[in-house]
Scaffold this active site. Structure first.
Site, PDB file in Angstrom:
ATOM      1  N   SER A   1      10.078  58.112 -17.970  1.00 15.14           N
ATOM      2  CA  SER A   1       9.739  57.565 -16.648  1.00 15.14           C
ATOM      3  C   SER A   1       9.005  58.539 -15.737  1.00 15.14           C
ATOM      4  O   SER A   1       8.512  58.118 -14.682  1.00 15.14           O
ATOM      5  CB  SER A   1      10.994  57.062 -15.940  1.00 15.14           C
ATOM      6  OG  SER A   1      11.356  55.827 -16.488  1.00 15.14           O
TER       7      SER A   1
ATOM      8  N   LYS B   1       5.626  57.447 -14.846  1.00 13.42           N
ATOM      9  CA  LYS B   1       5.373  56.421 -13.817  1.00 13.42           C
ATOM     10  C   LYS B   1       4.676  57.029 -12.600  1.00 13.42           C
ATOM     11  O   LYS B   1       4.010  56.329 -11.841  1.00 13.42           O
ATOM     12  CB  LYS B   1       6.688  55.748 -13.412  1.00 13.42           C
ATOM     13  CG  LYS B   1       7.344  54.939 -14.554  1.00 13.42           C
ATOM     14  CD  LYS B   1       8.749  54.489 -14.180  1.00 13.42           C
ATOM     15  CE  LYS B   1       9.406  53.691 -15.315  1.00 13.42           C
ATOM     16  NZ  LYS B   1      10.832  53.402 -15.039  1.00 13.42           N
TER      17      LYS B   1
ATOM     18  N   TYR C   1       2.665  50.464 -21.871  1.00 13.14           N
ATOM     19  CA  TYR C   1       3.813  51.063 -21.169  1.00 13.14           C
ATOM     20  C   TYR C   1       4.632  51.975 -22.107  1.00 13.14           C
ATOM     21  O   TYR C   1       5.016  53.082 -21.722  1.00 13.14           O
ATOM     22  CB  TYR C   1       4.683  49.939 -20.592  1.00 13.14           C
ATOM     23  CG  TYR C   1       5.967  50.419 -19.975  1.00 13.14           C
ATOM     24  CD1 TYR C   1       5.988  50.946 -18.684  1.00 13.14           C
ATOM     25  CD2 TYR C   1       7.178  50.358 -20.677  1.00 13.14           C
ATOM     26  CE1 TYR C   1       7.172  51.397 -18.119  1.00 13.14           C
ATOM     27  CE2 TYR C   1       8.356  50.805 -20.117  1.00 13.14           C
ATOM     28  CZ  TYR C   1       8.352  51.327 -18.845  1.00 13.14           C
ATOM     29  OH  TYR C   1       9.528  51.787 -18.293  1.00 13.14           O
TER      30      TYR C   1
ATOM     31  N   TYR D   1      16.394  56.252  -9.380  1.00 14.97           N
ATOM     32  CA  TYR D   1      17.036  54.934  -9.473  1.00 14.97           C
ATOM     33  C   TYR D   1      18.236  54.842  -8.539  1.00 14.97           C
ATOM     34  O   TYR D   1      18.127  55.193  -7.369  1.00 14.97           O
ATOM     35  CB  TYR D   1      17.417  54.613 -10.931  1.00 14.97           C
ATOM     36  CG  TYR D   1      16.335  55.033 -11.876  1.00 14.97           C
ATOM     37  CD1 TYR D   1      15.100  54.408 -11.831  1.00 14.97           C
ATOM     38  CD2 TYR D   1      16.496  56.106 -12.740  1.00 14.97           C
ATOM     39  CE1 TYR D   1      14.065  54.811 -12.651  1.00 14.97           C
ATOM     40  CE2 TYR D   1      15.471  56.517 -13.565  1.00 14.97           C
ATOM     41  CZ  TYR D   1      14.268  55.870 -13.517  1.00 14.97           C
ATOM     42  OH  TYR D   1      13.263  56.281 -14.314  1.00 14.97           O
TER      43      TYR D   1
ATOM     44  N   VAL E   1      14.333  59.275 -19.020  1.00 17.43           N
ATOM     45  CA  VAL E   1      15.465  59.255 -19.948  1.00 17.43           C
ATOM     46  C   VAL E   1      15.300  60.209 -21.136  1.00 17.43           C
ATOM     47  O   VAL E   1      16.208  60.363 -21.941  1.00 17.43           O
ATOM     48  CB  VAL E   1      15.814  57.836 -20.480  1.00 17.43           C
ATOM     49  CG1 VAL E   1      16.434  56.970 -19.410  1.00 17.43           C
ATOM     50  CG2 VAL E   1      14.628  57.167 -21.131  1.00 17.43           C
TER      51      VAL E   1
HETATM   52  N1  GLN Z   1      10.720  53.983 -21.472  1.00 13.98           N
HETATM   53  C1  GLN Z   1      11.943  53.876 -20.732  1.00 13.98           C
HETATM   54  C2  GLN Z   1      12.263  52.404 -20.481  1.00 13.98           C
HETATM   55  O1  GLN Z   1      11.399  51.668 -20.149  1.00 13.98           O
HETATM   56  C3  GLN Z   1      11.827  54.628 -19.452  1.00 13.98           C
HETATM   57  C4  GLN Z   1      13.090  54.591 -18.641  1.00 13.98           C
HETATM   58  C5  GLN Z   1      13.393  55.886 -17.957  1.00 13.98           C
HETATM   59  O2  GLN Z   1      12.913  56.972 -18.319  1.00 13.98           O
HETATM   60  N2  GLN Z   1      14.283  55.799 -17.010  1.00 13.98           N
HETATM   61  O3  GLN Z   1      13.363  51.968 -20.593  1.00 13.98           O
END
Ligand code: GLN
Length: 304
Positions: free
Chosen positions: A63, A66, A188, A240, A258
């Site tokens: 993430s 992003k 993505y 989050y 993650v």
């Molecule tokens: N690729 C992961 C997902 O879409 C990214 C989530 C994350 O890093 N929090 O679930």
């Protein structure tokens, strides 16, 4: 400030937290990562670089990507984007579906998965070859052409993307996804599978700490105002349903993934990145959170 000594001490102390978190396993390829790894990198705007531990080992940024896709879309769409994505913390897990129906397919913010999918969808409308565009962007902000997608991780996530597919289809029913959903999920999953080290990431976040100006090629990537907004979103939504806690503990804009990475910065000063794959229950690196809290406490500096 002797950053070498500060991060060296934190590294030795925080290593004892190994074993308290859990490596992400909902993406099978991430479950195979050796949990007991830990690196820290600090990069200042003046050009000093410091590192300790596994700071040159590449990992899946997940993430954290992003932030890159949002920067790419913001610079082209400007405020137009905020018609399709909110900018409030969600208070829910990153992959939650619950608010979307009440809020007519408009995700709360660009860092939860729903919001990031809208951003990537807009990116696909802006670029003919979005996967190439994303990797080129990351290489340019990092000042390093040796950055690639980890195809195995992209494939693994793609094969287990039911929830992200559900989010995208649901938003499409409200007209908030414009492109083909399968292609969107493929792009993505690739952006999440960008493979970078702490050292790479500490360089790649410099433009954010530098009011939108890429220090490597002097390109103004974001306006000062856009850079302010990206930082504000990271501070309020980057972790989050643990964003408030991260702001409270570290006092910095930052973003987690993650894969166990965390990147944060002190505007006008430096970027600090941490990687340790064991996550807490919110999906943020347990050791990463602890490290950032100790770093700003020990140096007596944050954005506050
Ligand atoms: N690729 C992961 C997902 O879409 C990214 C989530 C994350 O890093 N929090 O679930």
């Amino acid at each position: 400030m002797d950053y070498e000594q500060v991060i060296g001490k934190i590294y030795e102390e925080v290593k004892s937290f190994w074993g308290q978190g859990k490596v992400a396993d909902y993406i099978p390829a991430l479950a195979e990562v050796e949990p007991r790894q830990y690196g820290i990198a600090v990069q200042t705007l003046k050009g000093q670089a410091y590192q300790v531990g596994d700071a040159e080992t590449r990992f899946s940024v997940q993430s954290i990507s992003k932030v890159f896709s949002l920067a790419m879309v913001t610079r082209h769409l400007g405020d137009e984007l905020w018609k399709s994505v909110g900018r409030e913390p969600s208070g829910n897990p990153f992959n939650s579906l619950v608010q979307l129906e009440h809020e007519q397919g408009i995700p709360r913010n660009p860092f939860i998965n729903a919001g990031a999918l809208v951003v990537t969808d807009r990116l696909m409308s802006l670029y003919n070859r979005p996967k190439d565009a994303i990797i080129e962007f990351v290489r340019s902000v990092c000042g390093n052409d040796d950055i690639y997608y980890d195809k195995q991780i992209a494939q693994s996530e793609r094969e287990h993307a039911e929830r992200n597919l559900a989010l995208a289809h649901f938003m499409k029913s409200f007209g908030n996804i414009k492109n083909d959903v399968e292609t969107l999920i493929d792009v993505y999953c690739h952006q999440c599978a960008i493979s970078m080290s702490c050292v790479d990431l500490s360089r790649a976040f410099l433009f954010l700490a530098n009011r939108g100006l890429n220090p490597f090629n002097r390109e103004q990537i974001l306006t000062v105002s856009q850079a302010k907004r990206l930082g504000a979103l990271m501070l309020t939504c980057g972790f989050y349903d643990e964003s408030g806690d991260f702001a409270f503990r570290a006092g910095l804009p930052g973003k987690s993934g993650v894969g166990g990475g965390v990147a944060a910065y002190i505007p006008g000063n430096l970027v600090i990145t941490v990687w340790s794959p064991e996550l807490n229950r919110h999906g943020n690196s347990l050791i990463g959170m602890e490290t950032l809290e100790r770093f700003t406490t020990d140096i007596g500096n944050s954005i506050f």
